[in-house]
Motif scaffolding. Structure first.
Motif, short mmCIF file in Angstrom:
data_model
loop_
_atom_site.label_atom_id
_atom_site.label_comp_id
_atom_site.label_asym_id
_atom_site.label_seq_id
_atom_site.Cartn_x
_atom_site.Cartn_y
_atom_site.Cartn_z
N GLY A 73 18.67 -28.81 -11.86
CA GLY A 73 19.15 -28.39 -10.76
C GLY A 73 18.14 -28.54 -9.56
O GLY A 73 17.30 -29.23 -9.66
N ASN A 74 18.23 -27.82 -8.54
CA ASN A 74 17.44 -27.96 -7.47
C ASN A 74 16.25 -26.97 -7.64
O ASN A 74 16.25 -25.90 -7.64
N GLU A 75 14.99 -27.56 -7.63
CA GLU A 75 13.84 -26.96 -8.11
C GLU A 75 13.38 -25.96 -7.11
O GLU A 75 12.92 -24.99 -7.18
N TYR A 76 13.79 -26.33 -5.94
CA TYR A 76 13.30 -25.44 -4.42
C TYR A 76 14.24 -24.04 -4.70
O TYR A 76 13.40 -23.03 -4.37
N LEU A 77 15.42 -24.34 -4.96
CA LEU A 77 16.25 -23.26 -4.96
C LEU A 77 15.80 -22.27 -6.23
O LEU A 77 15.86 -21.18 -6.07
N ASN A 78 15.58 -22.92 -7.54
CA ASN A 78 15.04 -21.99 -8.62
C ASN A 78 13.85 -21.22 -8.18
O ASN A 78 13.93 -20.11 -8.39
N PHE A 79 12.88 -22.08 -7.55
CA PHE A 79 11.73 -21.39 -7.24
C PHE A 79 11.99 -20.17 -6.17
O PHE A 79 11.44 -18.93 -6.50
N PHE A 80 12.70 -20.26 -5.23
CA PHE A 80 13.06 -19.40 -4.27
C PHE A 80 13.76 -18.13 -5.04
O PHE A 80 13.28 -17.04 -4.63
N LEU A 81 14.61 -18.47 -6.00
CA LEU A 81 15.35 -17.45 -6.68
C LEU A 81 14.14 -16.75 -7.45
O LEU A 81 14.38 -15.32 -7.68
N MET A 82 13.34 -17.14 -8.01
CA MET A 82 12.18 -16.71 -9.11
C MET A 82 11.54 -15.35 -7.91
O MET A 82 10.96 -14.47 -8.44
N GLY A 83 11.37 -15.73 -6.63
CA GLY A 83 10.77 -14.88 -5.69
C GLY A 83 11.59 -13.70 -5.38
O GLY A 83 11.25 -12.46 -5.54
N LYS A 103 12.71 -12.95 -15.64
CA LYS A 103 11.73 -12.67 -14.64
C LYS A 103 11.77 -11.25 -13.94
O LYS A 103 10.94 -10.57 -13.61
N PHE A 104 13.20 -10.86 -13.69
CA PHE A 104 13.32 -9.37 -13.39
C PHE A 104 12.88 -8.55 -14.48
O PHE A 104 12.03 -7.48 -13.82
N SER A 105 12.90 -8.74 -15.63
CA SER A 105 12.43 -7.78 -16.56
C SER A 105 10.73 -7.61 -16.56
O SER A 105 10.52 -6.86 -16.54
N SER A 129 4.47 -17.77 -16.21
CA SER A 129 5.41 -18.76 -16.93
C SER A 129 6.57 -18.71 -16.73
O SER A 129 7.14 -19.99 -16.38
N PHE A 130 7.41 -17.84 -16.21
CA PHE A 130 8.77 -17.88 -15.60
C PHE A 130 8.60 -18.67 -14.10
O PHE A 130 9.38 -19.41 -14.10
N SER A 131 7.71 -18.02 -13.13
CA SER A 131 7.62 -18.92 -12.14
C SER A 131 7.37 -20.47 -12.16
O SER A 131 8.04 -21.11 -11.48
N LEU A 132 6.26 -20.77 -12.94
CA LEU A 132 5.78 -22.12 -12.86
C LEU A 132 6.93 -23.03 -13.72
O LEU A 132 7.01 -24.12 -13.50
N ASN A 133 7.52 -22.43 -14.69
CA ASN A 133 8.42 -23.34 -15.38
C ASN A 133 9.85 -23.27 -14.61
O ASN A 133 10.76 -24.22 -15.13
N SER A 134 10.06 -22.69 -13.69
CA SER A 134 11.40 -22.55 -12.92
C SER A 134 11.79 -24.02 -12.44
O SER A 134 13.00 -24.41 -12.47
#
Length: 547
Positions: A385-395, A451-453, A375-380
């Motif tokens: 903002g920048n969706e690519y940066l958001n997704f990168f940070l989720m990883g 996402k960390f937690s 849910s966190f990954s897909l909703n990021s």
């Protein structure tokens, strides 16, 4: 021969020597590819802004205060979800009003203006759609028009993939015990490559879904078997860190998806590039040996001896004869016949009321971990903002989460770290719900904390489940938990889609499950510094001493 005796092998040849390091990083590299395909649909199935295509060539366009421009120039102001009307005049003089999913022809052709009170006829979008190509030249949505009344076809892409993950885990987990770990690692890795490339060359939506389903099965099969493979090649002293940090390589896959999506905006080229990541492993996987544990369980002692000799040579240690250990265990070619293995079923996880309650709590944690993780990954990408940066940070945030787990669980205990992680995730979901939507940075920081937690909890539950159950049902417990977690991954995309009803619906659901799981975690026994139980009686003793 019992597992406890086999651990002596690592005392002789090394728990994590050069040979194990080589095998570990080779196998872990392929985890990157699995992480890629699990989350590739985030950009593969992007649904751009769109409007009905008019039934002819356009001579003039009117949209808000813009006039006389091309249709492609209006996307900066067009909003999906609002009834924005694009008014166009065709070369034959007809005037049409275009919206996201409908089009209307005006009976009056006299003037091109916004205000029109005359009669107009409604028509379906039989000529297809025009799409905003400023970000993506093509996606599977634009390829097969998965919008409007076909929108649900697009929304099934990730859930069907996760259904394949569930089935693949069951099928290949079973086959690995029958045919060996190495054969399954080979076949699933080749399958990941072929199916990944095959997805890019599918000719319609249905062939695309079938190819993705098969890709999910083989990718899941690899992930299940590689954890067993690493566990059977790494000694007890290094096993915990090695197994948990396999998740880190999966996180690298998430980052590769973000980077590839940023640079490549055509879906089939994007898919091919992502699939090529697995090529180095496919070329080298023939070097993987079978695990000594499995070879010995099948009575293939000479082959097991060769693997041990090779491991000792690489690790610069002294080899030994397995027959010495086998004779000590009273099994093997010269030993007595091993007693038949007792078969266990799912009902054994409900051995009594206490164990049954434990199993339900563990299953809820598995479900919550996977549900929250995806849910966190897909909703990021929906946070602004920048969706690519958001997704990168989720990883990238997953990597310190696994380090936190490895350090904390040996100091504070498994139960404490798991409960703290789940409750922290619940709190951060609550915080996200009160942050204004235009505070993109604050939203992203809070989401990363969530996402960390949840990533820490999901990484720890594998090990904790194995320690909570005795040897006779340990594989069954972990396997059933993994199956339940896949239900969470199937539901996660639908949870994200609910944000169209209420923007904070994903956070509400994940936070609720995380809170319940976190509270119930403290009902489980602590397993820190306690030996692994082999029978239910030992499990009961450990539970009593914990109280």
């Amino acid at each position: 021969m019992e597992a406890g005796n086999l651990e002596v092998i690592f005392d002789r040849v090394g728990h994590f020597g050069r040979y194990q390091i080589f095998l570990y990083f080779m196998c872990a590299f392929q985890n990157i590819s699995c992480g890629i395909h699990y989350l590739a649909s985030v950009f593969l199935s992007v649904s751009p802004q769109h409007a009905c295509r008019p039934p002819g060539n356009v001579s003039q366009v009117l949209f808000q205060d813009i006039s006389g421009v091309r249709l492609e120039d209006i996307w900066t102001r067009f909003s999906v979800g609002r009834e924005d009307r694009i008014i166009v005049q065709l070369q034959n003089g007809e005037i049409w009003e275009l919206t996201s999913c409908h089009r209307f022809r005006r009976d009056d052709k006299s003037s091109l203006n916004h205000d029109y009170n005359g009669h107009k006829s409604s028509f379906p979008c039989l000529d297809g759609y025009i799409y905003d190509k400023s970000k993506w030249r093509s996606t599977v949505v634009t390829e097969w028009d998965l919008v409007c009344n076909r929108e649900w076809f697009g929304r099934l892409i990730q859930p069907v993939f996760m259904l394949g993950v569930l089935l693949g885990a069951a099928v290949f987990g079973y086959l690995s015990d029958r045919t060996g770990r190495r054969v399954i690692l080979w076949t699933t890795s080749i399958g990941v490559f072929l199916c990944g490339i095959g997805v890019a060359f599918t000719f319609d939506y249905y062939s695309f879904m079938i190819a993705r389903f098969l890709l999910a099965m083989v990718g899941s099969g690899y992930l299940v078997v590689v954890f067993v493979y690493v566990t059977e090649f790494v000694g007890m002293k290094s096993r915990t860190w090695a197994s948990i940090h396999l998740h880190s390589f999966f996180a690298f896959g998430t980052m590769v998806v973000a980077l590839t999506g940023y640079f490549v905006r055509t879906w089939w080229i994007y898919q091919i590039i992502l699939s090529m990541v697995t090529v180095p492993f496919v070329l080298c996987c023939w070097m993987l040996p079978e695990t000594p544990f499995w070879l010995l369980s099948e009575g293939r002692y000479e082959e097991a001896q060769k693997v041990i000799d090779r491991m000792a040579k690489w690790n610069r240690t002294r080899s030994f004869k397995l027959s010495e250990l086998l004779s000590l265990a009273g099994s093997g070619p010269a030993g007595t016949k091993a007693s038949p293995v007792e078969k266990h079923s799912l009902s054994d996880l409900f051995y009594d009321c206490s164990i049954g309650t434990r199993t339900l709590i563990v299953w809820l944690i598995w479900f919550t971990g996977c549900f929250g993780f995806y849910s966190f990954s897909l909703n990021s990408v929906n946070l602004g903002g920048n969706e690519y940066l958001n997704f990168f940070l989720m990883g990238i945030v997953e990597i310190p989460a696994y380090i936190f787990v490895c350090v904390g669980m040996d100091r504070l205990g498994r139960r404490c770290i798991l409960g703290f992680s789940l409750l922290s995730s619940a709190v951060t979901n609550g915080v996200i719900m009160v942050i204004p939507q235009d505070y993109h940075v604050c939203l992203m920081v809070a989401t990363m904390a969530g996402k960390f937690s949840i990533g820490a909890a999901f990484g720890l539950i594998y090990l904790y489940t194995a320690e909570l159950y005795p040897t006779i049902v340990r594989s069954l417990a972990v396997g059933s938990g993994s199956m339940v977690s896949r239900v969470g991954s199937i539901m996660a995309p639908f949870c994200v889609y609910l944000s169209s009803i209420w923007i904070f619906m994903p956070q509400l659901l994940v936070g609720t499950f995380a809170f319940m799981s976190g509270i119930l975690t403290f009902m489980l026994p602590e397993t820190l510094r306690k030996p692994l139980a082999t029978t239910w009686k030992e499990t009961e003793k450990q539970s009593s001493s914990d109280k």
